[in-house]
Design a protein around this motif. Sequence first.
Motif, PDB file in Angstrom:
ATOM      1  N   VAL A 341      -7.402  -6.136  10.276  1.00 25.23           N
ATOM      2  CA  VAL A 341      -6.631  -7.057  11.127  1.00 25.23           C
ATOM      3  C   VAL A 341      -6.516  -8.423  10.443  1.00 25.23           C
ATOM      4  O   VAL A 341      -5.433  -9.032  10.421  1.00 25.23           O
ATOM      5  CB  VAL A 341      -7.291  -7.187  12.512  1.00 25.23           C
ATOM      6  CG1 VAL A 341      -6.600  -8.278  13.340  1.00 25.23           C
ATOM      7  CG2 VAL A 341      -7.235  -5.854  13.251  1.00 25.23           C
ATOM      8  N   ASN A 342      -7.645  -8.909   9.886  1.00 23.20           N
ATOM      9  CA  ASN A 342      -7.621 -10.211   9.209  1.00 23.20           C
ATOM     10  C   ASN A 342      -6.681 -10.199   8.005  1.00 23.20           C
ATOM     11  O   ASN A 342      -5.956 -11.167   7.756  1.00 23.20           O
ATOM     12  CB  ASN A 342      -9.029 -10.606   8.751  1.00 23.20           C
ATOM     13  CG  ASN A 342      -9.918 -11.023   9.913  1.00 23.20           C
ATOM     14  OD1 ASN A 342      -9.437 -11.218  11.025  1.00 23.20           O
ATOM     15  ND2 ASN A 342     -11.212 -11.151   9.663  1.00 23.20           N
ATOM     16  N   ASP A 372       1.808  -4.385   9.859  1.00 18.50           N
ATOM     17  CA  ASP A 372       1.653  -3.387  10.916  1.00 18.50           C
ATOM     18  C   ASP A 372       0.823  -2.195  10.432  1.00 18.50           C
ATOM     19  O   ASP A 372       0.040  -1.621  11.194  1.00 18.50           O
ATOM     20  CB  ASP A 372       3.030  -2.903  11.384  1.00 18.50           C
ATOM     21  CG  ASP A 372       3.777  -3.971  12.203  1.00 18.50           C
ATOM     22  OD1 ASP A 372       3.148  -5.007  12.514  1.00 18.50           O
ATOM     23  OD2 ASP A 372       4.963  -3.770  12.503  1.00 18.50           O
ATOM     24  N   GLY A 373       0.998  -1.842   9.144  1.00 17.61           N
ATOM     25  CA  GLY A 373       0.200  -0.743   8.591  1.00 17.61           C
ATOM     26  C   GLY A 373      -1.284  -1.076   8.595  1.00 17.61           C
ATOM     27  O   GLY A 373      -2.128  -0.227   8.919  1.00 17.61           O
ATOM     28  N   LEU A 374      -1.610  -2.328   8.252  1.00 17.73           N
ATOM     29  CA  LEU A 374      -3.008  -2.773   8.274  1.00 17.73           C
ATOM     30  C   LEU A 374      -3.549  -2.774   9.710  1.00 17.73           C
ATOM     31  O   LEU A 374      -4.692  -2.367   9.960  1.00 17.73           O
ATOM     32  CB  LEU A 374      -3.127  -4.176   7.649  1.00 17.73           C
ATOM     33  CG  LEU A 374      -2.921  -4.226   6.128  1.00 17.73           C
ATOM     34  CD1 LEU A 374      -2.701  -5.667   5.659  1.00 17.73           C
ATOM     35  CD2 LEU A 374      -4.132  -3.629   5.405  1.00 17.73           C
ATOM     36  N   PHE A 375      -2.732  -3.256  10.651  1.00 14.74           N
ATOM     37  CA  PHE A 375      -3.150  -3.266  12.059  1.00 14.74           C
ATOM     38  C   PHE A 375      -3.418  -1.832  12.542  1.00 14.74           C
ATOM     39  O   PHE A 375      -4.401  -1.581  13.245  1.00 14.74           O
ATOM     40  CB  PHE A 375      -2.070  -3.913  12.927  1.00 14.74           C
ATOM     41  CG  PHE A 375      -2.122  -5.424  12.939  1.00 14.74           C
ATOM     42  CD1 PHE A 375      -2.779  -6.141  11.948  1.00 14.74           C
ATOM     43  CD2 PHE A 375      -1.502  -6.136  13.958  1.00 14.74           C
ATOM     44  CE1 PHE A 375      -2.828  -7.521  11.965  1.00 14.74           C
ATOM     45  CE2 PHE A 375      -1.541  -7.525  14.000  1.00 14.74           C
ATOM     46  CZ  PHE A 375      -2.197  -8.224  12.991  1.00 14.74           C
ATOM     47  N   ARG A 376      -2.520  -0.912  12.151  1.00 16.46           N
ATOM     48  CA  ARG A 376      -2.699   0.473  12.612  1.00 16.46           C
ATOM     49  C   ARG A 376      -3.936   1.105  11.964  1.00 16.46           C
ATOM     50  O   ARG A 376      -4.609   1.924  12.593  1.00 16.46           O
ATOM     51  CB  ARG A 376      -1.445   1.286  12.307  1.00 16.46           C
ATOM     52  CG  ARG A 376      -0.253   0.856  13.151  1.00 16.46           C
ATOM     53  CD  ARG A 376       0.848   1.881  13.212  1.00 16.46           C
ATOM     54  NE  ARG A 376       1.960   1.384  14.023  1.00 16.46           N
ATOM     55  CZ  ARG A 376       1.982   1.387  15.353  1.00 16.46           C
ATOM     56  NH1 ARG A 376       0.946   1.870  16.027  1.00 16.46           N
ATOM     57  NH2 ARG A 376       3.037   0.926  15.997  1.00 16.46           N
ATOM     58  N   GLU A 377      -4.229   0.697  10.731  1.00 22.11           N
ATOM     59  CA  GLU A 377      -5.440   1.210  10.089  1.00 22.11           C
ATOM     60  C   GLU A 377      -6.673   0.708  10.844  1.00 22.11           C
ATOM     61  O   GLU A 377      -7.626   1.449  11.088  1.00 22.11           O
ATOM     62  CB  GLU A 377      -5.485   0.759   8.624  1.00 22.11           C
ATOM     63  CG  GLU A 377      -6.372   1.650   7.780  1.00 22.11           C
ATOM     64  CD  GLU A 377      -6.015   1.602   6.295  1.00 22.11           C
ATOM     65  OE1 GLU A 377      -6.805   2.158   5.520  1.00 22.11           O
ATOM     66  OE2 GLU A 377      -4.976   1.025   5.934  1.00 22.11           O
ATOM     67  N   GLY A 378      -6.631  -0.573  11.249  1.00 16.25           N
ATOM     68  CA  GLY A 378      -7.730  -1.131  12.052  1.00 16.25           C
ATOM     69  C   GLY A 378      -7.839  -0.432  13.397  1.00 16.25           C
ATOM     70  O   GLY A 378      -8.940  -0.177  13.886  1.00 16.25           O
ATOM     71  N   ALA A 379      -6.674  -0.096  13.988  1.00 21.04           N
ATOM     72  CA  ALA A 379      -6.674   0.600  15.280  1.00 21.04           C
ATOM     73  C   ALA A 379      -7.267   2.000  15.144  1.00 21.04           C
ATOM     74  O   ALA A 379      -8.038   2.453  16.009  1.00 21.04           O
ATOM     75  CB  ALA A 379      -5.254   0.669  15.824  1.00 21.04           C
ATOM     76  N   ASN A 401      -6.147  -5.301  22.037  1.00 22.10           N
ATOM     77  CA  ASN A 401      -5.550  -6.494  21.419  1.00 22.10           C
ATOM     78  C   ASN A 401      -4.709  -6.131  20.191  1.00 22.10           C
ATOM     79  O   ASN A 401      -3.658  -6.741  19.945  1.00 22.10           O
ATOM     80  CB  ASN A 401      -6.645  -7.489  21.030  1.00 22.10           C
ATOM     81  CG  ASN A 401      -7.338  -8.097  22.234  1.00 22.10           C
ATOM     82  OD1 ASN A 401      -6.770  -8.121  23.324  1.00 22.10           O
ATOM     83  ND2 ASN A 401      -8.560  -8.570  22.057  1.00 22.10           N
ATOM     84  N   ILE A 402      -5.171  -5.155  19.427  1.00 17.27           N
ATOM     85  CA  ILE A 402      -4.405  -4.738  18.240  1.00 17.27           C
ATOM     86  C   ILE A 402      -3.068  -4.130  18.668  1.00 17.27           C
ATOM     87  O   ILE A 402      -2.004  -4.452  18.116  1.00 17.27           O
ATOM     88  CB  ILE A 402      -5.210  -3.737  17.392  1.00 17.27           C
ATOM     89  CG1 ILE A 402      -6.449  -4.427  16.787  1.00 17.27           C
ATOM     90  CG2 ILE A 402      -4.341  -3.171  16.272  1.00 17.27           C
ATOM     91  CD1 ILE A 402      -7.390  -3.475  16.058  1.00 17.27           C
TER      92      ILE A 402
END
Length: 421
Positions: A341-342, A372-379, A401-402
């Motif tokens: 996310v960061n 968005d790809g990084l966010f989805r990886e975090g999710a 939140n993600i």
Amino acid sequence: MKTKFLILTAAMSFSAMSFAQKNEVKAADKALKSDNAAEAKAALEKAEPLLGSADAKTKALYYLVKGKTYSKLAKSGEEGAFKKSIAAFKDLIAYEEEVGKKKYTVEAKQAMTGMTGDIVNAAIKDNNEKKFDAGADKLYLAYNLSKKDTVYLFYAANSAVNAQNMEKALKYYNELKDINYDGSEVKYSAVNIATGEREEMAKSQRDLMVKSKQYKDPKEEKSPSRKAEIVKNIALIYTQLGEDEKALEAYKDARANNPSDVNLILNEANLQYKLGNKDKFKELMAEATRVDPNNPDLFYNIGVINMEQENIEEARAAYEKAIELNPGYVNAQLNLSTTYVNEGNGLIDAMNALGSSRADIAKYDELKAKKDGLFREGAQILEDALKQTPGNQALLSQLKNIYGALGDTENFMRLKKLLGE
């Protein structure tokens, strides 16, 4: 004639004082023999101001009676009485040494030796009642009465720690270190044939019981040395007191005594981190993982420091190892997700700085897809984590939140529902 009369009056006054002093000491002695320590104490208090005028015999008796009186008062729970008793006996011994007549010296020494057990029992009572500071004082007093019983000093240090009196505990632990206290002991035991239970006892008794065929399977076990524990506690207390340089020296001593103690390595690492020595922290943490390679907390902490230093790949590798060792390690899962996310958030400034040209729009779309790809990886990390610990509120909240940041309304609402919002 007038001068002679004054001198005679002074002599008479001095004699009266001496006589009064003798009477009070005798009264105290009589009260003590009648088992009335309170009355004896009152008589001694009256005698004390007149002590300077007493003859040698009366003065020696005063110290003896005072020692016995306060010993009895101590047994009935009067705080500080043990110290007063010992001080009186020591005054007696010193006085009889000075005047060269040792009428009561042997009795005083025997009384102090016998008092050790009473002091220890009183300390045990204090500790049972959670009066740890008073218990520590008594155990230290017992140690000073019987220097060969060094275990009393060890227990005094422990009581001081329980009392959160770290200065006192440090003093006692340093004394233990200075006398090279080991604390290991041999325990003798045998199995009671009648009950089948293994019982500890003195060696001579154990041997006798085995010989009588009432016991069998004699065993001798040596308990481990306490040296490592002592130097470790010294280091920890210096750290707690904020004496960092002394703490570092103490950790050096402690680790020399027990180089494979991973907790010592961690404690020193935490101190190095506190002092801003982050490279030394990482070095020590790596050493700790070699000593204890299956400890997920070690890898989690390595992840934290690398994350703070923005060593993202190293942080992720450490968090992943922690999760591998403990699949339900929620904090590691949260932090691993946060690294993605960061990293995604780090692209937002670049996106916002772009203009409206065709090239900028294309670049914007490229960066947004990466974010968005990084966010989805975090999710996904959190979705996998929920399979291990379903319903965990921290995981659900961060995941919600993600999805909110992604604009994924369906999953956002699903998470809200799971959170009961």
